[in-house]
Scaffold this active site. Structure first.
Site, short mmCIF file in Angstrom:
data_model
loop_
_atom_site.label_atom_id
_atom_site.label_comp_id
_atom_site.label_asym_id
_atom_site.label_seq_id
_atom_site.Cartn_x
_atom_site.Cartn_y
_atom_site.Cartn_z
CB SER A 111 -0.97 -0.02 1.28
OG SER A 111 -1.51 1.46 1.42
CE LYS B 260 -2.02 -4.19 3.65
NZ LYS B 260 -2.19 -5.03 2.58
CE1 TYR C 225 -4.50 -2.30 5.74
CE2 TYR C 225 -3.75 -0.11 5.39
CZ TYR C 225 -4.22 -1.44 4.94
OH TYR C 225 -4.52 -1.35 3.63
N1 LIG Z 1 -8.97 -0.48 -0.89
C1 LIG Z 1 -7.79 0.30 -0.70
O1 LIG Z 1 -7.85 1.58 -0.65
C2 LIG Z 1 -6.32 -0.29 -0.55
C3 LIG Z 1 -6.18 -1.65 -0.30
N2 LIG Z 1 -4.97 -2.34 -0.12
C4 LIG Z 1 -5.00 -3.59 0.26
O2 LIG Z 1 -5.42 -4.23 -0.78
C5 LIG Z 1 -5.91 -5.66 -0.16
C6 LIG Z 1 -7.27 -6.00 -0.83
O3 LIG Z 1 -8.23 -4.91 -0.27
P1 LIG Z 1 -9.57 -4.62 -0.65
O4 LIG Z 1 -9.92 -5.19 -2.04
O5 LIG Z 1 -9.84 -3.00 -0.51
O6 LIG Z 1 -10.56 -5.13 0.53
P2 LIG Z 1 -11.86 -5.67 0.39
O7 LIG Z 1 -12.54 -5.51 2.07
O8 LIG Z 1 -12.71 -5.16 -0.73
O9 LIG Z 1 -11.83 -7.37 0.17
C7 LIG Z 1 -10.88 -8.02 1.07
C8 LIG Z 1 -10.97 -9.59 0.64
O10 LIG Z 1 -9.83 -10.12 1.47
C9 LIG Z 1 -10.71 -11.26 2.10
N3 LIG Z 1 -10.22 -11.64 3.26
C10 LIG Z 1 -10.40 -10.85 4.22
N4 LIG Z 1 -9.78 -11.43 5.55
C11 LIG Z 1 -9.31 -12.71 5.17
C12 LIG Z 1 -8.69 -13.56 5.88
N5 LIG Z 1 -8.51 -13.79 6.94
N6 LIG Z 1 -8.36 -14.95 5.14
C13 LIG Z 1 -8.80 -14.72 3.60
N7 LIG Z 1 -9.22 -13.92 2.98
C14 LIG Z 1 -9.63 -12.51 3.81
C15 LIG Z 1 -11.95 -11.01 1.71
O11 LIG Z 1 -12.71 -12.10 1.83
P3 LIG Z 1 -14.12 -12.68 2.63
O12 LIG Z 1 -14.81 -11.44 2.56
O13 LIG Z 1 -14.40 -13.97 1.91
O14 LIG Z 1 -13.43 -12.77 4.04
C16 LIG Z 1 -11.90 -9.95 0.71
O15 LIG Z 1 -12.05 -11.03 -0.49
C17 LIG Z 1 -5.79 -5.62 1.28
O16 LIG Z 1 -4.67 -6.35 1.66
C18 LIG Z 1 -5.74 -4.05 1.45
O17 LIG Z 1 -4.65 -3.85 2.41
C19 LIG Z 1 -3.98 -1.53 -0.21
C20 LIG Z 1 -3.98 -0.09 -0.42
C21 LIG Z 1 -5.40 0.54 -0.54
C1 LIG Z 2 -8.20 1.15 3.48
C2 LIG Z 2 -7.57 2.57 3.34
O1 LIG Z 2 -8.86 3.16 2.64
C3 LIG Z 2 -6.70 2.28 2.56
O2 LIG Z 2 -5.93 1.35 2.60
C4 LIG Z 2 -4.60 1.57 2.27
O3 LIG Z 2 -3.71 0.87 2.37
C5 LIG Z 2 -4.47 3.23 1.53
O4 LIG Z 2 -3.61 3.80 2.13
C6 LIG Z 2 -5.97 3.65 1.98
O5 LIG Z 2 -5.51 4.25 3.63
#
Ligand SMILES: NC(=O)C1=CN([C@@H]2O[C@H](COP(=O)(O)OP(=O)(O)OC[C@H]3O[C@@H](n4cnc5c(N)ncnc54)[C@H](OP(=O)(O)O)[C@@H]3O)[C@@H](O)[C@H]2O)C=CC1
Ligand SMILES: C[C@H](O)[C@@H]1OC(=O)[C@H](O)[C@@H]1O
Length: 253
Positions: free
Chosen positions: A143, A160, A156
């Site tokens: 991230s 990352k 968090y």
């Molecule tokens: N959205 C953002 O702004 C940003 C996101 N990220 C990173 O991207 C990744 C995806 O995030 P995002 O798509 O936004 O999140 P979402 O909440 O939309 O999706 C998260 C996904 O992870 C799964 N998940 C959560 N906990 C577990 C677990 N314990 N074991 C297996 N699967 C799990 C969920 O599955 P289920 O619902 O089936 O549990 C879901 O499919 C994360 O690592 C996040 O930190 C990084 C930067 C920015």
């Molecule tokens: C979940 C937040 O909106 C998102 O997660 C990240 O890793 C980015 O920095 C944003 O803060």
């Protein structure tokens, strides 16, 4: 078809970025195994979309916080699809909370899902790639938070930064096996993880205003960068990181 003939594994692929990346890799020719924890319908519909693209897809349930999930996921993915060429460590949580009264359970769960889980998943995928003997690509969904802080993300952001550090170290450990390891640094991408946080209109407008490209990200914005790092186009790229944030990070003044 940059990923034709490749098998891609993605954790946390029932929703958000992981789901978009899983389907996007299939669109570029890959067969895909998805890990997810709870959302059976989301995972099954992603598999249906992958199959509609003419690729093989399989969804395997498991909580990444349990180290046993790692070998279980890789074993079942190989049983279904034959091999692992690309591993995308995407599963993650971000339960926004203030620092001074952070519950121990929230801190520990965030560490276990985002960082401990990643460690064992990457290890299991790497062992399979080493066994196959012809290299591979490991991509961590780190991230922009590896580089900057967040008032309600004190539990968090270290996960990352840790994930990025893990990619740097395993890039060294696995280079001799021709396994490339890189991080993606998404900015703010509109998914369920930040739906509540961005319901605060003031905060959302502030975030949007900081982004030179003029909009928050969408899950599909991560597909191209992931496909690039997964593909042979990135054959000499390892230990690297790529910001995918619309320019937010550089926009200080
Ligand atoms: N959205 C953002 O702004 C940003 C996101 N990220 C990173 O991207 C990744 C995806 O995030 P995002 O798509 O936004 O999140 P979402 O909440 O939309 O999706 C998260 C996904 O992870 C799964 N998940 C959560 N906990 C577990 C677990 N314990 N074991 C297996 N699967 C799990 C969920 O599955 P289920 O619902 O089936 O549990 C879901 O499919 C994360 O690592 C996040 O930190 C990084 C930067 C920015
Ligand atoms: C979940 C937040 O909106 C998102 O997660 C990240 O890793 C980015 O920095 C944003 O803060």
């Amino acid at each position: 078809m940059l990923l034709a003939g490749k098998t891609v594994l993605v954790t946390g692929a029932s929703a958000g970025i992981g789901r978009a990346v899983a389907i996007g890799c299939a669109r570029h020719g890959a067969d895909v195994a998805l890990n997810f924890a709870r959302d059976v319908a989301g995972a099954e519909s992603a598999v249906a979309e992958i199959e509609a693209l003419g690729r093989k897809g399989v969804a395997i349930q498991g909580d990444v916080a349990d180290p046993k999930t790692a070998t279980d996921f890789v074993t079942k993915a190989v049983a279904a699809l034959g091999r692992v060429d690309v591993f995308v460590n995407n599963a993650g949580i971000c339960p926004f909370h203030a620092f001074l009264d952070m519950p121990v359970e929230t801190f520990e769960r965030t560490m276990q899902v985002n960082l401990h889980g990643a460690y064992f998943m990457v290890q299991a995928a790497a062992n399979q790639m080493v066994k196959q003997g012809d290299g591979g690509s490991i991509i961590a969904m780190s991230s922009i938070s590896a580089l900057v802080g967040g008032e309600y993300q004190t539990h968090y952001t270290p996960t990352k930064a840790g994930l990025h550090s893990l990619m740097q170290s395993v890039a060294i450990a696995l280079g001799k096996h021709k396994i490339r390891c890189n991080s993606l640094f998404p900015g703010t991408i509109l998914t369920d993880i930040n739906k509540d946080d961005l319901a605060d209109t003031k905060k959302r407008e502030y975030m949007e205003g900081r982004i030179p490209l003029g909009r928050l990200g969408q899950p599909d914005d991560l597909v191209g960068p992931t496909v690039f790092l997964a593909s042979d186009l990135a054959q000499y790229v390892t230990g690297a990181s790529l910001l995918v944030d619309g320019g937010a990070y550089v926009n200080l003044q």
